[in-house]
Design a protein around this motif. Structure first.
Motif, PDB file in Angstrom:
ATOM      1  N   TRP A 133       0.796  -1.081   0.061  1.00 49.80           N
ATOM      2  CA  TRP A 133       0.068   0.266   0.045  1.00 49.80           C
ATOM      3  C   TRP A 133       0.818   1.403   0.206  1.00 49.80           C
ATOM      4  N   GLN A 134       2.042   1.280   0.853  1.00 53.04           N
ATOM      5  CA  GLN A 134       2.883   2.491   0.758  1.00 53.04           C
ATOM      6  C   GLN A 134       3.388   2.790  -0.481  1.00 53.04           C
ATOM      7  N   ARG A 135       3.757   1.578  -1.084  1.00 57.09           N
ATOM      8  CA  ARG A 135       4.549   1.625  -2.546  1.00 57.09           C
ATOM      9  C   ARG A 135       3.353   2.216  -3.572  1.00 57.09           C
ATOM     10  N   ILE A 136       2.218   1.764  -3.581  1.00 58.15           N
ATOM     11  CA  ILE A 136       1.322   2.050  -4.585  1.00 58.15           C
ATOM     12  C   ILE A 136       1.033   3.611  -4.220  1.00 58.15           C
ATOM     13  N   LYS A 137       0.787   4.176  -3.210  1.00 54.83           N
ATOM     14  CA  LYS A 137       0.603   5.418  -2.781  1.00 54.83           C
ATOM     15  C   LYS A 137       1.704   6.290  -3.327  1.00 54.83           C
ATOM     16  N   GLN A 138       2.957   5.845  -3.243  1.00 50.86           N
ATOM     17  CA  GLN A 138       3.837   6.935  -3.768  1.00 50.86           C
ATOM     18  C   GLN A 138       4.041   6.672  -5.170  1.00 50.86           C
ATOM     19  N   GLU A 139       3.691   5.558  -5.918  1.00 51.01           N
ATOM     20  CA  GLU A 139       3.676   5.538  -7.530  1.00 51.01           C
ATOM     21  C   GLU A 139       2.503   6.454  -7.853  1.00 51.01           C
ATOM     22  N   THR A 140       1.381   6.321  -7.422  1.00 53.96           N
ATOM     23  CA  THR A 140       0.259   6.866  -7.827  1.00 53.96           C
ATOM     24  C   THR A 140       0.516   8.523  -7.632  1.00 53.96           C
ATOM     25  N   ALA A 141       1.151   8.891  -6.543  1.00 52.05           N
ATOM     26  CA  ALA A 141       1.297  10.228  -6.230  1.00 52.05           C
ATOM     27  C   ALA A 141       2.267  10.937  -7.591  1.00 52.05           C
ATOM     28  N   ALA A 142       3.281  10.124  -7.613  1.00 51.16           N
ATOM     29  CA  ALA A 142       4.348  10.683  -8.612  1.00 51.16           C
ATOM     30  C   ALA A 142       3.616  10.732  -9.874  1.00 51.16           C
TER      31      ALA A 142
END
Length: 111
Positions: free
Chosen positions: A77-86
């Motif tokens: 979930w942390q990775r997905i949040k970072q990727e989508t924000a980028a």
């Protein structure tokens, strides 16, 4: 006794589709693995903002708190949040929540 948690997220018209895709395709799946019992979800729009609302049913507040902590610490979930924000920018603004305890005269209790 069951409790219900109402979550209210401010979302943005510019990237609303990306928010819904992330919630639908990722958050729901990961939440399910942490035993989130999502009852329903809505989108509401006022003159001031667009909101995404959903209700989660929990057996008690201790369970709710422990499962939220595990979900928020989830590496995927942390990775997905970072990727989508980028890619799409910030997808969620203000977050509110209400913990709701059903009253004994709730019409749902009459069934």
């Amino acid at each position: 006794m069951l409790i219900y948690q109402l979550r209210i997220y401010e979302i943005f018209e510019a990237n609303k589709l990306e928010f819904h895709a992330r919630f639908r395709d990722h958050a729901l799946r990961i939440m399910k693995s942490y035993e989130f019992d999502i009852v329903a979800a809505w989108e509401a729009r006022s003159q001031e903002r667009t909101e995404f609302l959903y209700v989660v049913r929990w057996p008690d507040e201790a369970t709710m708190k422990s499962h939220w902590a595990r979900f928020m610490a989830d590496e995927e979930w942390q990775r997905i949040k970072q990727e989508t924000a980028a890619v799409s920018g910030r997808l969620v603004g203000e977050i509110q929540e209400r913990i709701m305890h059903e009253v004994e005269y709730s019409p749902r209790q009459w069934r």
